[in-house]
Design an enzyme around this catalytic site. Sequence first.
Site, short mmCIF file in Angstrom:
data_model
loop_
_atom_site.label_atom_id
_atom_site.label_comp_id
_atom_site.label_asym_id
_atom_site.label_seq_id
_atom_site.Cartn_x
_atom_site.Cartn_y
_atom_site.Cartn_z
N GLY A 320 0.83 -1.20 0.01
CA GLY A 320 0.00 0.01 -0.13
C GLY A 320 0.82 1.26 -0.15
O GLY A 320 1.11 1.93 -1.04
N CYS A 393 -6.08 22.36 18.34
CA CYS A 393 -5.80 22.47 19.91
C CYS A 393 -5.40 21.33 20.75
O CYS A 393 -5.98 20.83 21.27
CB CYS A 393 -7.38 23.00 20.34
C1 LIG Z 1 -2.21 -2.41 5.78
C2 LIG Z 1 -2.01 -3.48 5.41
C3 LIG Z 1 -1.12 -3.71 4.30
C4 LIG Z 1 -0.56 -2.64 3.47
O1 LIG Z 1 0.38 -2.29 4.14
P1 LIG Z 1 1.48 -1.19 3.68
O2 LIG Z 1 2.48 -1.00 4.93
O3 LIG Z 1 0.88 0.15 3.37
O4 LIG Z 1 2.17 -1.73 2.48
C5 LIG Z 1 -1.13 -5.16 3.47
N1 LIG Z 1 -1.95 -5.72 4.16
C6 LIG Z 1 -2.79 -5.87 5.22
C7 LIG Z 1 -3.52 -7.22 5.60
C8 LIG Z 1 -2.67 -5.11 6.00
O5 LIG Z 1 -3.31 -4.85 6.93
#
Ligand SMILES: *Cc1c(COP(=O)(O)O)cnc(C)c1O
Length: 467
Positions: A320, A393
Site C-alpha cells: 500500500g 488545539c
Molecule cells: C495495512 C495492510 C497492508 C498494507 O500495508 P503497507 O504498509 O501500506 O504496505 C497489507 N496487508 C494487510 C493485511 C494490511 O493490514
Amino acid sequence: MSTTHEAGWAHAPGALRGPAWLREPADPDALVPLLWSGTARKVDGVLEVGGVLLTDLVAEHGSPAYVLDESDFRARARAFRDAFADYDVYYAGKAFLCTAVARWVAQEGLCLDVCSAGELLVAERAGFDMARIGYHGSNKSAAELARAVELGVGRVIVDSFAEIDRLAELAAGAAAPVRVLVRVTAGVEAHTHEYIATAHEDQKFGFSITAGDALEAVRRVLAADGLELLGLHSHIGSQIFDSSGFEVAARRVLALHARISEELGVTMPEMDLGGGFGIAYTTQDDPSDPAQLAVEMTKIVEHECRALGIEQPRLSVEPGRAIVGPAMCTVYTVGTVKEVALDGGARRTYVSVDGGMSDNIRTALYDADYSCTLAGRLSGAPPMLSRVVGKHCEAGDIVVKDEFLPSDVHAGDLVAVPGTGAYCRSMASNYNHALRPPVIAVRDGETRVLLRRETEHDLLATDVGEE
Ligand SMILES: *Cc1c(COP(=O)(O)O)cnc(C)c1O
C-alpha cells in the site's frame, strides 16, 4: 524575528540540535530526490510536481491540499507488478483509495485489497473487477460479508472463528463457492514502530500458529460446504526495510502449509505474504526497492519449499504505502512563525501551517518523522532548525518534528511535506471541525481534482440535531 547568526543557526548561542540523523543541508532550498515523487523539482525555488507549479495549484485550489503525482503512482504500481511478475499484487486500498485511484490500479494490472464496506463501495463504483478483490478485516459484520458474497469478491481473508461461521452460512446459499484465505500470526515483530507491527502474538489480528488456532481455522473452513480454501495469509507489519522479517514469517507459514498438506491431505494453491514495504520519509530511511525484495522473497520461499518437499503455492503480496506514499505530498500555507524559549536557553522555532493532525495524524499517532521544504519561492537564507505544527488545539499537533527551513520563513509561505500519500488522507479527520483537504492529481502540466475539499455544508450536513 528568528534568531539567526551570520555563520548559520548552529553557531548562535544555545543553538538547538536536531536528532542525530538530521543533517544541516548545504542548501535548504534543494530537494532530496529520494523523498519526493518522480516528477517533483524546483523551478526558481518553486516546487513543481507533474508539471504544475504548486504556487499555481494553491492559487486555484487553496491550501492545504494533497498533490498526487499520477505518473509516479502508476510507475510504482508497475514496478511492483513487474518485480513480482509471478505473484498477484494487491494494492492495499486502506493506504489511500478513491475512484480514480482504483481505476489506475486496475489499469496497471494490479488487484485490490479492501478492508471495509466503504472501501468495497469505492471499488464497486470504480467498476473494479470483483474477482480481483481481497476482502480483509478483523470484524466483518454479517451484512458486510453478505455484500461481499453477493458482489462475488475474489477472496475473503478470514480472521476469526465467528467470521468463518458467518461466512459458511452465507456461502451455503451462494451461487459459487466463496474463496478464503486464513490469516495467521507468525509471531514475527517487524523492525518498526510497535503500534504498526501486527504479527506479534498479543494483538487482535489473525489466528496463532503456535497456539494451534490457525490449524483449527483451516479445519473449519475445510468442513464448510460453500467455502473453498485458497491458502494462508500473513502480514507482519508496516514500514519494513528488508526481507529478514518476511523470511522468518514465510518459514513459519510454509511449515504450517506443509503440515496441512501432510496431516489433512489438502494442498492449498496460494499463499499471501502481506504488505508493509517501507518508504523513505526522511534521509534516515533506506528502503529496498521492490525488485530486490521480490528476488529475496522468492528465493526464501523456493528454498523453504524445497526443504519441506512441497510444491510452491502461488504467492501474493499487498503493498500500500510503497505505491502511494511517495506519490503524494501535502502543501500548506504558513500562518505564524514563533520562537519558544526552551530550558537551557535554546529557542525552538515553531512554524504553524493551515492543516495539521487532521490531515496527517501519523506524527502524533506513531511518532513518525517527516521532512519538508519551502515550496513557493527561493530563499537563500541560512538553514534554521524548525518544527512544523498544525492549527489544532493539541500540543501533539505536529506535522514535521525537525527540519531545516530557510530562516526567513514567514506567514504566507508555502511549505510542502513529501511522502504523505499513505495513511494521511485515509486517516484524515474533522477534528476541530476542520474541512478535509482535496486530493489533486497532477500530470503533464494538468490538474484534476480527485477528492474535492470539504465544505462548510459537508460539515453541517450530518448535524441534524435542531432545525
Ligand atoms: C495495512 C495492510 C497492508 C498494507 O500495508 P503497507 O504498509 O501500506 O504496505 C497489507 N496487508 C494487510 C493485511 C494490511 O493490514
